[in-house]
Structure formats: C-alpha cells, structure tokens
Design a protein around this motif. Sequence first.
Motif: not given
Length: 600
Positions: A369-381
């Motif tokens: 879950x945390x990795x998924x959130x971090x990925x979304x933030x890196x992509x500004x999603x």
Amino acid sequence: MANSIPRSVVEQYLSLEKPRYALLVDAPWGSGKTHFIQRATNCQTDETRLYVSLYNVHTTEEFDWALVRAMNPWTDAKEGKVGGRIKEVISGVQVFGCSVDLTKVNLTEIALRRLPDTLIFDDVERCGLPTKQMWGLINRFVEHEAKRVILIANSNEHTERPELLTTREKLVGQTVTIQADIEAAITSSWVNTPSGQGRSFLQNHQAEIKETFEETGHQNLRLVLRAMRDAATLIDDIDPKIVAFREPMKRLLRTFLSLHMAYHGGKISRDDLLSRGGIAPFDLPKAGEKLTPLKKLEQDHPNADISAYSGPTLSVELGCSLFVDGFASKNTVNEALRATHQFESPTEQPDWMRLWKWVDEKDVDLIAIIDKIDQRMRNFELSNPGELLQIFAAKGFMGEYLTGFSAKDHARKFYDYIKQLAAEDKLPARIPSADGSETEYGFEWHSGTIAYGGFGFEPDRRGNFLAKLLISKMDEAFAKGIPDASAKLLASLRSDPLEFRRHLDHGPGSPNYWNTPILHNLDVGKTASALLKCFNDNRTNAGLVFETIGDRKNTSRSELRPEHNWIDDLRNQLVQHARAVSPVCEAQMRLFLRRTMKHA
C-alpha cells in the motif's frame, strides 16, 4: 401483552350500568392514548359510544359544537363565531333517528337528549376552557345523565395543572396510565407504508427499531412512526447494492431513527447536526462539565453514528439535508453513502483508509500500500485534496510507532509535493458553492476537525499548515480560471437565463457563485445586451434574474463587494441599451430596475 391491565380496567368500566364517575386515561403525548382507547372501546364503529375532541375548545358554545360535530360528521364547516345558539343553516337533518330543523332548535338540547351512553373526551389538556368550567360541563353527563365518560389527557402538559389535579377528584373516580406499545405501533404502520425496498427492510429490522425507540426514554410513538415513514422513503432510494451491506445498513437505520426523533422532538438543533463531525466518539466530559445534547444522544444510542468524527454511515451533510431541509435527491443520497466507504467490501476500501487501519493489515500488504502511494506521488497522480490530507495524517499516525520517523521530514515531503502539483496545474481549483467547505475544497474543516470520505482527524500544527496551503493553492487555481468561468457564465445567460441565475442563487449544484464574486469579470456591455434580450423575451424570467443580480448588493453580503461598482455600471448600461430601442422601452426598463434591483 402490552397495556393488558389498563385495557381490562376500561372494559370493566364499560360494563358498569351507571358508574357516576369518569375514567381518566393519563399518559404523555404520542404514547398512543387515542389509539388505545379507540381499540378498547370500538368507538369508531359502535354507535353507542361517541368520541369527542376538545382540542381548541374555548367557550361553552364551542363545547356544544364539538358534541354536535362528533355526532354528525357532515358538519365539516368551521364553527366561526357562534352565539348563544349553535345552528346549521339546513333543515330536516336526521340526528340519531330524530328529524329536526336545526334553524329552530337548540343543538345542545338535541345533544343532551340523544347522546349515547358512553362519551369519550380526548385532548383534555388542550381544551381552552377554564378547568372548573370544563369539569362542570363534563360533570352534567357523569352525575346528572349517569353516562359512562372516559377522559383522555396528558395532565403534565395542562396549563392549569395544579388546579386540574386538585379539582378533578369529584369527577374522576379512577385513573389509568398506559405505556407506549411500540410493537403494536410498528405493526399498524405497515398499512400506511408503501410496499417496496424500504418497507421490506424495516419489516426485517423491527428489533433495531424497537431498541432504538426504547433507548430514547420517551413514550412518543408519533416521533418513531414519523421517523419510520421517512426511513422507508430514504431506503427506497438507496441502491440495492448498498442495502446488501447488512451491518452498515443496520447502523445507518439506528443513526437515522435516533437523529430524526431527536431533531423533530426538539432534543437537538440544526447547529447540533452541523457539529456532529467535531465530536470525538466516547470522549467523556470533564469533571463538572455538562453533557451537550449531542453527547447525551450519543450516550443514549451507542450503536448509532451520532458522532460523524470517524467513519459514520450518515454524513453531516446528508443528515442536514434529510432532517433540516427535509429532502435529498436519490443521486445525492447514494453518492453520500458511497463517499462514506462504509458500504464497500474490504478489498474495495481505498488505500488511504487501509493506511489508517495499518495495525490490522498484514506486513506485506501494508508495504505494498505504501509503495503504491509513493509511486502515485512520484507520478503526480495523487491530487485529490481530501485523500492527500488523509494519507498525510494516517502516515503521521503510523510514524508515531516507527523507529526513526521524522514528522518534520514527513511534512516537508507533502509541502513540496503540493507546491509542485500546483505549479504543474494538477491541483484542482476550488469549486465555488453555497454549501461550504467540502464542496469547495474537497474536504471538511470545522471545529478543529478535518474530514473526508467519512473519516475525521484533528490535525497537528503541520497538518493545519498543509490544509491552509491546499486551500491557498486551490484558490489560486480558481483565480487563474476566472476568465474561462466568466465566459461560460455569460454564455449561460445568453442561452438559458434561468441556468445563469442558478449559478448565482443559493441552491445545490456546482459551480455556485452564491458567496463568490465573479460578475465584475463579465463584460458589462455584453451582459446588458443579453439581459435586454431576456427582458424583451420573458419578463417573468427577467425579473428573477434581475432580482438575483440586484440582491448581490445587499449590505449583508459584504463578501460580494467587488461586484458593487460593476452592478451600478450594469444598471446604466441597461438603461442606455433600452434607450437605443425606444423611449418607451427606456421608461419600462427604469421602472423594471426600480422594482427588481431594490438593493442596487
């Protein structure tokens, strides 16, 4: 069986030949006194028993009129100002088998001669006659006519209660009280409840209805029956997929019934309903501190979501719409229920909600879950403001138990992320609305609590700072979009003046510029031209639009001050445009402006 003893008392009284005393049924309002007596005496079908309401009876003549009205349902005209004799302007009426001319006979004489042997006087406490006079009028039937007289009252609500209690002993020989028969009331309610999903659901959850009513501690069946009626209407509108969630729906039912009865029974106010999101559940008052109405209600109904602080089935906004406004559209109901995320299977819960419940997640799932959130933030999603704040707060909560976690670095990461979102125009603009914070910014923030998706939290100083930053950047995005929004507003005026008005009026829908100045960004000449066309096409619609614009100069609406000079210019332009048509058109426009733009 409920009220079996009082029923036996009534039946025994009815069996007496000439009791020479009255029987009093004394119980709180809404407890079902009238219904109980009507069932126990069969007075609605038995012609030997007469039911009479003393509600709003203030004179001897009106007392007599109440008797005649009870004997003759055809007399449905208002009693008006009656004199010494009460007369109907018709002749040849049959009164208990006697043909009489009511224009020549005193109706009191007819009533006394032909009254049945059992009289039932209801609403005694609502009778406007002085107590001694009322007892005297009733006593003639008890003592002189030797009739059976049953009185129905709530003596606690009588305006002359002390005198009522001290003077009734000569007339009243026996007093009985009854308890609200909730089971009988629920059973009888199905007759007036339309068949459908709502009625079926309520019929399958009568235990929850009964328990919620008993938790209130009052005896007012009217309140619970009214709440049940509205609950059935609400549930009829709910998506069957939502109704399938049994436990959340039970909690929703308890919440709806308890808040409905409390609000309509005067126990809580509109302000209390609005403050539901600011009270933390199970937060006991400090020593010597008095319970607020809302906290008292929460203690009375532990299985209902009285507090909307975290994960309520009934949001603050939907509650206010249902109880205060008395209406919420089908779409509004279902969208609000889905937004709580209480009517979803665990796998459908959003990441931010699972993050709040991190202690219940498996280690491997939490890391994912945390990795998924971090990925979304890196992509500004990740750009939903409410979701952003929930993730920030949930991560901060988890960080309190993580070794090496830095609250300062955590806040800096989100601070930089919000600024970058705004710089790349990926942060949504504020949506103006008459309804307030969540509609405008995507999250609620009042009474020190931030809430989104049915979950609330009290932010620390860093959380407060981030929320203010979001609001500031969303305001900037809104300001950047003003030219485009203004063009769309002018286009709506040209195509549909009433749609233009809805964008400015205090009502549901987005965008809604009720408390947001925008008119001063419209070209005043083009606006005047469009309004003149509306004026010539449909004066009624034009009046509504002109009034809406003029009201924006109301002194009580100081937030719209930037529009004031523009509105003055608009009035002048309208007169000029009308003058170009004809002197008559100019004169009409001047008078029209005077009548419609009263504040301008």
